[in-house]
Design an enzyme around this catalytic site. Structure first.
Site, PDB file in Angstrom:
ATOM      1  CG  PHE A  22      -2.054   0.957   1.146  1.00  0.00           C
ATOM      2  CD1 PHE A  22      -3.194   0.639   0.425  1.00  0.00           C
ATOM      3  CD2 PHE A  22      -1.982   2.184   1.768  1.00  0.00           C
ATOM      4  CE1 PHE A  22      -4.250   1.529   0.337  1.00  0.00           C
ATOM      5  CE2 PHE A  22      -3.032   3.086   1.694  1.00  0.00           C
ATOM      6  CZ  PHE A  22      -4.174   2.762   0.970  1.00  0.00           C
ATOM      7  CE1 TYR A  58      -3.787  -3.253  13.048  1.00  0.00           C
ATOM      8  CE2 TYR A  58      -4.149  -5.355  11.948  1.00  0.00           C
ATOM      9  CZ  TYR A  58      -4.281  -4.544  13.068  1.00  0.00           C
ATOM     10  OH  TYR A  58      -4.901  -5.025  14.190  1.00  0.00           O
ATOM     11  CB  ILE A  83      -0.655   9.387   3.508  1.00  0.00           C
ATOM     12  CG1 ILE A  83       0.702   9.045   2.886  1.00  0.00           C
ATOM     13  CG2 ILE A  83      -1.043  10.841   3.219  1.00  0.00           C
ATOM     14  CD1 ILE A  83       0.724   9.075   1.370  1.00  0.00           C
ATOM     15  CG  HIS A  89      -7.717   3.878   8.566  1.00  0.00           C
ATOM     16  ND1 HIS A  89      -8.173   2.669   9.019  1.00  0.00           N
ATOM     17  CD2 HIS A  89      -6.766   3.604   7.645  1.00  0.00           C
ATOM     18  CE1 HIS A  89      -7.529   1.700   8.397  1.00  0.00           C
ATOM     19  NE2 HIS A  89      -6.661   2.241   7.558  1.00  0.00           N
TER      20      HIS A  89
END
Length: 156
Positions: A22, A58, A83, A89
């Protein structure tokens, strides 16, 4: 007075790099910086570097924990970019990843470099991945190289 300092030359070290897919457009630059330092400065052999791509930040603590149980690596470099968005989140992910890595470091005697960017926007991430502010992946690699040797000195 006794002073312990170590160099960064570790040609026989085995190093794992755990990198999040990601935000790959940023993370690839972190990876390039880390590999460059490992090879040029640490003189680590290509065969001793393992790169593990995972879905996101994560998953980094879980992956590092699994790597440590193999006892195949002298150090781990964690790379990724988180970011800030318009929700909470960011805080949840950044806190959990940081806490997870800290717990692993405290429970095991293995250098783990925190090469994760936690930025407010894409521009800050780009700056920290090799433009204005340097490359945090390269800095993480320097950290593990030195810490491998510091721990060797402490064990003797």
């Amino acid at each position: 007075m006794k002073i312990i300092e170590a160099n960064v030359l570790t040609p026989k070290a085995t190093i794992a790099i755990v990198i999040a897919r990601f935000n790959n457009f940023i993370n690839k630059h972190l990876l390039d910086g880390a590999i460059s330092v490992l090879k040029r400065i640490g003189q680590v052999n290509d065969d001793n570097i393992t790169i593990i791509w995972i879905p996101g930040a994560y998953e980094i603590p879980l992956t590092i924990s699994a790597l440590i149980t193999t006892k195949k690596y002298d150090a781990v470099i964690a790379l990724g970019t988180i970011i800030r968005g318009n929700t909470n989140h960011f805080e949840y992910i950044a806190n959990e990843v940081s806490s997870g890595i800290s717990k692993i470091v405290m429970d095991h005697t293995i250098p783990i470099a925190f090469g994760l960017l936690t930025t407010d926007n894409i521009e800050q991430a780009i700056e920290r991945a090799g433009t204005k502010i340097g490359n945090k992946g390269a800095e993480a690699a320097l950290t593990v190289l030195e810490m491998i040797n510091v721990l060797k000195i402490l064990k003797n």
